[in-house]
Write a protein that holds these residues in place. Structure first.
Motif, PDB file in Angstrom:
ATOM      1  N   THR A 137     -14.817 -24.617  48.130  1.00 52.61           N
ATOM      2  CA  THR A 137     -15.120 -24.938  49.529  1.00 52.61           C
ATOM      3  C   THR A 137     -15.858 -26.269  49.655  1.00 52.61           C
ATOM      4  N   THR A 138     -16.704 -26.607  48.676  1.00 54.05           N
ATOM      5  CA  THR A 138     -17.377 -27.913  48.710  1.00 54.05           C
ATOM      6  C   THR A 138     -16.361 -29.039  48.659  1.00 54.05           C
ATOM      7  N   LEU A 139     -15.377 -28.905  47.783  1.00 54.69           N
ATOM      8  CA  LEU A 139     -14.328 -29.920  47.687  1.00 54.69           C
ATOM      9  C   LEU A 139     -13.570 -30.048  49.001  1.00 54.69           C
ATOM     10  N   LEU A 140     -13.221 -28.919  49.613  1.00 53.78           N
ATOM     11  CA  LEU A 140     -12.463 -28.957  50.870  1.00 53.78           C
ATOM     12  C   LEU A 140     -13.287 -29.558  52.006  1.00 53.78           C
ATOM     13  N   VAL A 141     -14.575 -29.252  52.057  1.00 51.88           N
ATOM     14  CA  VAL A 141     -15.427 -29.819  53.099  1.00 51.88           C
ATOM     15  C   VAL A 141     -15.541 -31.333  52.932  1.00 51.88           C
ATOM     16  N   LEU A 143     -13.358 -33.350  51.567  1.00 53.87           N
ATOM     17  CA  LEU A 143     -12.083 -33.933  51.978  1.00 53.87           C
ATOM     18  C   LEU A 143     -11.930 -33.906  53.495  1.00 53.87           C
ATOM     19  N   ARG A 144     -12.377 -32.805  54.111  1.00 55.55           N
ATOM     20  CA  ARG A 144     -12.286 -32.707  55.579  1.00 55.55           C
ATOM     21  C   ARG A 144     -13.147 -33.764  56.244  1.00 55.55           C
ATOM     22  N   ARG A 145     -14.293 -34.068  55.675  1.00 54.13           N
ATOM     23  CA  ARG A 145     -15.153 -35.095  56.247  1.00 54.13           C
ATOM     24  C   ARG A 145     -14.549 -36.486  56.060  1.00 54.13           C
ATOM     25  N   LEU A 146     -13.818 -36.691  54.980  1.00 54.47           N
ATOM     26  CA  LEU A 146     -13.107 -37.962  54.799  1.00 54.47           C
ATOM     27  C   LEU A 146     -12.069 -38.146  55.897  1.00 54.47           C
ATOM     28  N   VAL A 147     -11.357 -37.075  56.209  1.00 52.30           N
ATOM     29  CA  VAL A 147     -10.359 -37.137  57.278  1.00 52.30           C
ATOM     30  C   VAL A 147     -11.032 -37.487  58.605  1.00 52.30           C
TER      31      VAL A 147
END
Length: 314
Positions: A137-141, A143-147
């Motif tokens: 989930t840390t990785l996905l968050v 990446l989501r913040r990069l978007v």
């Protein structure tokens, strides 16, 4: 249970071996969702053809008209939804497969007779999937913040756009799955049956998440902006929690819907209007406060699980 389980890494390896399918599915989920986010950050953003000035503090400051706009909005919404489903999935897994199935089959008691204490058994059972959840989930968050940083003015990237967007952009996305895991453990120790534990874990976690969403706006002081009768409702950028009319005495009342009818406004003693909520700058205070609350609930649920285990052993 082999003698390897008596070694420091023996029991975690056993947990991974028993639940290798679930671990594989989780890794696949992270890879697929992460790939979607990488596309959104790269080619998806490049083809947006953003028009207007993207300002997070201005509503509808910019719009996307490019070839990837439709796909961008759809996949971004899908990614946010997938991330928010993780806590429920963790609860169902913990309640049904991780703990509930072993209690119902009696394999937990067998492990306790093989030099593995019940407390160590439960601690490892929770620690291994918790590590997978935190890393994934840390990785996905991130990446989501990069978007979001690539096109911050678009409505889909504003934390107050939707509950799913808020949850996917901050540390609550990491903390709430841990709470779901702990709730699943508690339910499994109470029911001791696979399917009921999975079902009740799903219900309990959904209710807890709903309660957190209800109290979220109360976790940090709100901001109020006002306007007179000539201006009407003042502009408010952020998460709106309430709005209405103001009387001459400063009281907040429901809008009598007089519009521009001066006589109606005078009759109801309306002198202005207000809007109350959380501006964009409240994202981190809300996120950190809710994360702390979630971790406290997780600690309480985990302590309850160990208490139930001790009582069962006795």
């Amino acid at each position: 249970m082999s003698a390897a389980t008596t070694l420091p890494l023996g029991l975690p390896r056993t947990v991974l071996r028993l639940h290798r399918v679930a671990a594989g599915l989780w890794i696949a989920f992270v890879v697929v969702t992460g790939t979607l986010l990488l596309w959104l950050w790269g080619p998806g953003t490049t083809g947006l053809d953003i028009r207007g000035h993207c300002d997070p503090a201005v509503a509808n400051g910019c719009t996307a008209r490019g070839a990837t706009a439709d796909s961008y909005h759809y996949l971004l919404s899908l990614s946010d939804t997938l991330i928010t489903l993780v806590p429920v999935a963790a609860a169902v897994f913990a309640g049904g497969l991780l703990i509930g199935r072993e209690l119902s089959r009696g394999t937990a008691e067998l492990a306790w007779t093989q030099s593995v204490s019940p407390a160590r058994w439960l601690a490892t059972k929770l620690a291994v999937p918790a590590a997978f959840l935190v890393l994934g989930t840390t990785l996905l968050v991130l990446l989501r913040r990069l978007v979001a940083s690539a096109a911050p003015g678009l409505a889909d990237n504003r934390w107050h756009h939707s509950t799913a967007t808020y949850d996917a952009l901050g540390p609550t996305a990491v903390a709430i799955p841990l709470l779901g895991l702990a709730i699943g453990a508690v339910i499994a120790l109470l029911t001791r049956r696979t399917l009921p534990a999975a079902a009740y874990s799903l219900i309990a976690t959904t209710v807890v998440i709903g309660v957190l969403e209800v109290v979220r706006d109360r976790l940090w002081p709100t901001v109020t902006v006002t306007g007179d009768v000539r201006e009407g409702y003042p502009y408010f950028a952020g998460s709106l929690t309430s709005e209405g009319a103001l009387t001459g005495a400063g009281a907040r009342v429901a809008d009598p819907m007089c519009v521009d009818d001066r006589a109606c406004l005078t009759e109801h003693n309306i002198t202005g209007f207000y809007r109350e909520g959380h501006p964009p700058s409240h994202f981190w205070p809300l996120q950190l406060t809710e994360t702390l609350l979630t971790l406290l609930l997780t600690a309480a649920a985990t302590a309850t699980a160990f208490y139930l285990l001790r009582r069962r052993v006795r």
